[in-house]
Enzyme design. Structure first.
Site: not given
Length: 716
Positions: A587, A662, A694
């Protein structure tokens, strides 16, 4: 002795030499903490109503069920076995209870359970259960009023109430096609975790209404059908149209709905919806889209009129309200407010006319949570960071004088839960050598009894030593870091390093706590001869606003600079193979991984970036604009942070991993990076998890970290 000399920044070293010689499997490293390597805990440990007695769900004398605990002696008494509960529920419904549901105490003798969308009340005196209410199987966003037992919920983006007296009320009728009622808004930012708010007396129901019809539809591809189908989500990218949020109030008695007059602009943020204890007022923090100007307002729930702007806060970087106001126990006209206005998260006492009575705390560290009041509401209890954010402790403060007393002493992380009468608190404690200790203290900080001291679940494994470091950056600011050495560490040898990085806001990674969960992968790699290094750069939390807000409008710049201070430290260690340094993050950490790989070319031999933000223009409004402003107002900042501008610098091996659906960091980010790499003739390795969002969970996460491990093994 040379290797010891370079550890001048070490402020404590954990010589955690485990006697065992077993090696972690990948399954154990990723999922073991949820199974046989789980740290022992006390299930459903909580205070019984407003009393100073405890309850939990546990086994006692061969029976399993609800247990009462004396907080002073630790003595236990079985209150209700699971078998008895099953029998009582079966008498009033067709429900078969298989496990003990979550207990919600009403008073010392009564509690309610919500199980399979049915609400039961159980009386310990009469040893009977009563079915009070239920909601449909499709119900979402379920909120129970703890006194009336009315239940609010949503179906297909509309809001309903199931009455305890019988019957169902549909409150909204416009849900769907971009309009949502009663759900979370603003993508869970600002501490928002619900969209329905009962008044204390149960006569009103406040709720969010979110209008996303102006927000761009973003396509996600579902491959489970033949042919594949496109599923659209609303994804407001930075600088583009955002959602419009309003707050409605439904009157249970009259059946009417009134919307609060929050005014224009419609795309501002409405946070911390809070009822006054007497149910006569609704408080809302209004934040402008630039997120640098907050107004805390009070509204009339009957008319929707804004009665007053109680106070305002401005900040040239950002204002980020994360906590609801806390009303002083027994007083309807005074509340506490969390604010970073003096550079640290402190508590301020206000009255409901907006008068600042006093700043209660003047800490030079961040308060991390509110815990409760003493019996006379003269003191408050809270947790706050300590030791540059490495630790978390419990404190008390006088509401009048502000005098602060630290109640927990042992180094590490303390999570506290105060009894309803404020006389005692549960302390859930952990640090780098202690998996978990649960104790009861009185409100002066004197330990009363120890309820649990969990054994080390990995004592049979051959793990690496952990060192916590203090490293100074170019500006002389101290940065926290953690280094895990190989299990058979020999200072005369040289070892490869994997830098695990996150580095983003609210992303503190280095804390004096027990490593568990998937973090056991760090030890898995240490067992196989790697040094695993993590550093918290500027921009992360629990170090005050100056430390966190340095990154404003320049994401990636100062974070990389600080991470390189860690790399320079590592290069001075004689046992580090400086030609074999890798980096991995997910991320924001994926963004940091590629930033380090391409903005510091040649330093890292191998990198694995998961779910990376590549171009902040492709990220969502609430988070992205807080830290970067809009692309229109900060074009240079967006250009400098855009990783597409550094692809040509790529040296070494890079693996990018993405979930194919995602909804957080959309796939367009990493695909655009691939396209640019192809255009420039750069080779990038790439792996996609079809159907995953994600992050990956369960067996997919085991597969993920095997993939990552193999990549470092082959290329580092």
């Amino acid at each position: 002795m040379r290797w010891k000399l370079v550890l001048i920044f070490v402020f404590f070293t954990i010589i955690s030499s485990f006697a065992g010689d077993k090696l972690l499997t990948m399954q154990e490293a990723i999922l073991g903490s949820y199974g046989k390597l789980r740290v022992r805990n006390i299930n459903q440990l909580k205070w019984i109503g407003n009393s100073n007695e405890l309850s939990c769900v546990d086994s006692l004398n061969g029976l399993y069920g609800l247990v009462r605990i004396d907080p002073l002696s630790g003595d236990k008494k079985m209150l209700l076995t699971l078998d008895s509960l099953k029998s009582a529920v079966k008498k009033v419904s067709e429900i078969s209870i298989r496990r003990f549901p979550s207990v919600n105490w009403i008073n010392r003798d009564t509690f309610y359970l919500f199980y399979h969308n049915n609400l039961f009340v159980y009386n310990l005196r009469t040893k009977s259960a009563c079915l009070k209410n239920s909601v449909p199987d499709k119900a979402q966003n379920i909120r129970i009023h703890p006194k009336s037992f009315n239940i609010a919920y949503t179906i297909d983006d509309n809001l309903f109430v199931s009455l305890c007296s019988g019957g169902k009320i549909q409150i909204t009728f416009d849900g769907g096609n971009g309009i949502k009622n009663g759900s979370v808004v603003h993508r869970n930012e600002f501490g928002i975790n619900k969209g329905i708010f009962w008044s204390p007396d149960g006569n009103y129901l406040a709720f969010y209404r979110k209008d996303e019809r102006f927000v761009t539809k973003y396509p996600l591809v579902d491959i489970d059908s033949r042919p594949a189908k496109v599923r659209f989500i609303r994804y407001p990218m930075t600088g583009m149209a955002s959602e419009h949020v309003s707050v409605g109030v439904y009157n249970i008695l009259s059946g009417s709905t009134t919307f609060l007059q929050t005014g224009e602009p419609a795309d501002k943020y409405l946070t911390h919806v809070t009822w006054s204890p007497d149910s006569k007022s609704v408080f809302i923090a209004e934040l402008n889209r630039d997120q640098n100007h907050l107004r805390f307002c009070v509204f009339d729930p009957a008319t929707g009129e804004r009665r007053k702007i109680l106070f305002e806060e401005r900040d040239k970087e950002w204002v980020e309200p994360l906590y609801d106001p806390i009303f002083i126990k027994g007083k309807n006209n005074r509340f506490l407010w969390f604010s970073m206005r003096d550079g640290f998260n402190n508590l301020y006492l206000y009255d409901t006319n907006g008068r600042l009575i006093r700043q209660v705390t003047h800490l030079k560290t961040d308060i991390t949570g509110f815990s409760g009041f003493d019996p006379e509401s003269k003191k408050i209890f809270f947790t706050a960071a300590k030791n540059n954010g490495l630790e978390q402790h419990c404190f008390s403060a006088s509401l009048k004088s502000g005098k602060i007393t630290q109640l927990t002493k042992q180094n590490g992380l303390h999570r506290t839960d105060f009894s309803g009468d404020g006389k005692y608190f549960i302390d859930r404690f952990t640090n780098h050598t202690v998996p978990r200790i649960i104790s009861v203290f009185d409100c002066s900080g004197k330990k009363q009894t120890e309820l649990l001291k969990a054994e080390n679940p990995v004592k049979e494994y051959k793990l690496g030593k952990i060192e916590y470091l203090k490293i100074k950056n170019k500006q002389g600011i101290t940065l926290n870091a953690r280094m895990i050495l190989p299990a058979d560490f020999d200072p005369q040898k040289k070892y490869p390093v994997i830098v695990y990085v996150y580095g983003g806001p609210h992303g503190q990674m280095v804390r004096d706590s027990w490593l568990s969960g998937w973090s056991l992968w760090f030890q898995y790699m240490a067992e196989r001869g790697y040094i695993v290094f993590t550093l918290d750069n500027r921009g992360t939390n629990n170090r005050g606003s100056d430390f966190e807000q340095t990154v404003f409008r320049n994401l990636g710049k100062y974070e990389v600079e600080d991470q390189m201070a860690g790399i320079n430290y590592l290069k001075k260690c004689s046992f580090v193979d400086t030609l074999r340094i890798g980096v991995h993050g997910w991320s924001y950490g994926g963004f940091m991984t590629i930033s380090l790989m391409t903005r510091q070319p040649g330093v890292f031999k191998t990198a694995v970036a998961g779910g990376p933000v590549i171009d902040w223009r492709y990220y969502e409004v609430m988070y992205g604009e807080r830290y970067m402003d809009t692309p229109q107002s900060n074009p240079n900042g967006y250009k400098e942070a855009n990783l597409l501008n550094y692809v040509d610098n790529l040296k070494g091996k890079l693996l990018i991993i993405n979930g194919a659906v995602d909804p957080t960091v959309v796939w367009q980010n990493s695909l655009s990076y691939l396209r640019k790499a192809i255009d420039l003739g750069k080779q990038v390795d790439y792996f996609v998890y079809p159907g995953d969002e994600h992050n990956m969970f369960g067996k997919d996460r085991v597969h993920l970290y095997q993939k990552i491990t193999d990549y470092f093994t082959e290329n580092l």
